[in-house]
Design an enzyme around this catalytic site. Structure first.
Site, short mmCIF file in Angstrom:
data_model
loop_
_atom_site.label_atom_id
_atom_site.label_comp_id
_atom_site.label_asym_id
_atom_site.label_seq_id
_atom_site.Cartn_x
_atom_site.Cartn_y
_atom_site.Cartn_z
N GLU A 1 61.39 42.04 42.50
CA GLU A 1 61.67 42.04 43.94
C GLU A 1 63.03 41.48 44.27
O GLU A 1 63.50 40.54 43.60
CB GLU A 1 60.64 41.15 44.65
CG GLU A 1 59.27 41.75 44.72
CD GLU A 1 58.31 40.86 45.49
OE1 GLU A 1 58.72 40.23 46.48
OE2 GLU A 1 57.14 40.81 45.09
N CYS B 1 57.91 34.55 47.61
CA CYS B 1 58.27 35.13 46.32
C CYS B 1 57.11 35.82 45.62
O CYS B 1 56.04 35.24 45.45
CB CYS B 1 58.72 34.03 45.37
SG CYS B 1 60.01 33.03 46.03
N1 SAH Z 1 62.30 29.83 41.03
C1 SAH Z 1 63.24 29.19 41.91
C2 SAH Z 1 63.33 29.89 43.26
C3 SAH Z 1 62.06 30.02 43.97
S1 SAH Z 1 61.99 30.66 45.59
C4 SAH Z 1 62.87 27.75 42.03
O1 SAH Z 1 61.86 27.34 41.48
O2 SAH Z 1 63.57 26.98 42.68
C5 SAH Z 1 62.80 29.58 46.65
C6 SAH Z 1 61.98 28.43 47.19
O3 SAH Z 1 60.77 28.89 47.78
C7 SAH Z 1 61.62 27.45 46.12
O4 SAH Z 1 61.88 26.16 46.58
C8 SAH Z 1 60.14 27.68 45.94
O5 SAH Z 1 59.51 26.54 45.45
C9 SAH Z 1 59.73 28.06 47.35
N2 SAH Z 1 58.44 28.76 47.44
C10 SAH Z 1 57.73 29.38 46.49
N3 SAH Z 1 56.56 29.82 46.97
C11 SAH Z 1 56.54 29.46 48.26
C12 SAH Z 1 55.58 29.63 49.29
N4 SAH Z 1 54.42 30.22 49.08
N5 SAH Z 1 55.89 29.13 50.52
C13 SAH Z 1 57.07 28.50 50.75
N6 SAH Z 1 58.01 28.33 49.80
C14 SAH Z 1 57.73 28.79 48.58
#
Ligand code: SAH
Length: 351
Positions: A89, A332
């Site tokens: 994605e 994500c």
């Molecule tokens: N893999 C990377 C990027 C992840 S996405 C990392 O771990 O940092 C970006 C942000 O969204 C990250 O801080 C992640 O923890 C958060 N995230 C993931 N799932 C989420 C959700 N269901 N709701 C809100 N934020 C979320």
């Protein structure tokens, strides 16, 4: 598997061109087609024999569009298929001050954070730098009349520092003046926190924005939601961020998901303030985006605002993130999981 042409820098393309017995300036022509995300049919300024040579050995477009969903705010979530048949994605986020693209760096994710849909099926494989870049190039081609792409966030599926080598290579390719030429300061890398890799990152020349997915201020709490917290303490992470700042002068971003009744009280805010003492940072508060497989609840808007106010009163710089595209499975990995569920395909296996 054939390698994608978008995997190569200009000097590597020069080697490819030389090996094919073509003149050096052909590398520049090739680079322009790669940046435009052209298909081999569009390489019209190159000799037919050379195109045939390339076709045999390389892939012109490593990603094809499987589906896309456009949100009411203009954000577009793309589901791409790689040449190997994997689904990834990417998200286009339109902004008046410069459009951005959020890219994935792995098929799935090994980190297993309980709130995150990307990790639900574990890690299948790393993406190559050229596959990460192709997400930007594909979308830049789509939006070239709408201001193009000016910013990149590595916040899609996967953990950039867990695919370290390809992440660093991607940053080099995407910032190359001969390539799409995105400014280093317009790149954000987000990590769940691998301190040794944070140290490598600035040593390898990264001086964009580093975001840490912290989400809890104490190890006891963080362990409950993030598997990686069993390996590294919050103190180790904050110390690594301090070194990153000392070496780059770049303020870091702390990402903190607000989970109702779990990490959103006044006491949590004070613990966060104490942990971040002496770190030049901005705290990005993200109300949890509920996913299908997790029963955690987001904080209410009122609690989120109160938490943010407390942090600011304690002297931190903090904002609640405006969430874009949440009406199109914004968190994500959700579009992929829903599409895969519909198709009853299998994901990867968590190691
Ligand atoms: N893999 C990377 C990027 C992840 S996405 C990392 O771990 O940092 C970006 C942000 O969204 C990250 O801080 C992640 O923890 C958060 N995230 C993931 N799932 C989420 C959700 N269901 N709701 C809100 N934020 C979320």
């Amino acid at each position: 598997m054939k390698q994608a042409l978008s995997d190569f820098s200009l000097s590597e393309l020069e080697e490819i061109v030389a090996a094919a017995g073509e003149k050096k300036y052909r590398a520049g022509q090739l680079m322009r087609h790669i940046v435009a995300y052209d298909s081999f049919d569009e390489y019209t300024d190159l000799p037919k024999s050379f195109i045939a040579y390339l076709k045999e050995r390389y892939i012109d477009r490593p990603l094809t569009e499987k589906t896309r969903v456009t949100a009411s705010d203009g954000a577009v979530r793309y589901l791409f298929e790689t040449a190997s048949g994997d689904l990834i994605e990417s998200v286009f986020l339109p902004h008046g001050y410069g459009n951005s693209v959020c890219v994935s760096c792995q098929v799935g994710c090994a980190m297993g954070c309980v709130f995150c849909a990307s990790g639900e099926f574990g890690l299948k494989r790393n993406l190559t730098a050229g596959e990460i870049l192709a997400q930007v190039l594909f979308i830049a081609r789509e939006v070239k009349d709408k201001g193009g792409v000016k910013k990149i966030v590595m916040m899609g599926s996967g953990s950039p520092l867990h695919n370290y080598e390809q992440t660093v290579k991607f940053v080099k390719l995407v910032t190359s003046p001969q390539g799409i030429n995105i400014g280093m300061r317009s790149i954000s890398v987000s990590t769940c926190g691998l301190p040794d890799k944070i140290d490598m990152l600035y040593k390898d020349g990264f001086s964009g924005t580093l975001s840490l997915s912290l989400h809890a201020a104490t190890d006891t709490k963080r362990i409950k939601i993030m598997k990686i917290a069993e390996r590294y303490t919050v103190k180790q992470l904050v110390d690594a961020l301090k070194r990153f700042f000392d070496n780059t002068g770049r303020r870091v971003v702390i990402e903190y998901i607000l989970i109702g009744g779990f990490n959103d009280t006044e006491e949590d805010a004070v613990a966060l303030k104490n942990l971040l003492k002496g770190l030049c940072c901005h705290v990005n508060l993200i109300p949890l985006n509920p996913t299908d497989n997790c029963d955690l609840k987001p904080s209410s808007r009122k609690n989120a605002d109160a938490f943010c106010k407390t942090l600011c009163r304690l002297g931190l710089s903090a904002t609640v993130r405006r969430s874009m595209g949440s009406d199109v499975a914004g968190a994500c990995g959700q579009l992929k999981n829903r599409t895969v569920m519909l198709e009853k395909k299998e994901g990867g296996v968590r190691p």
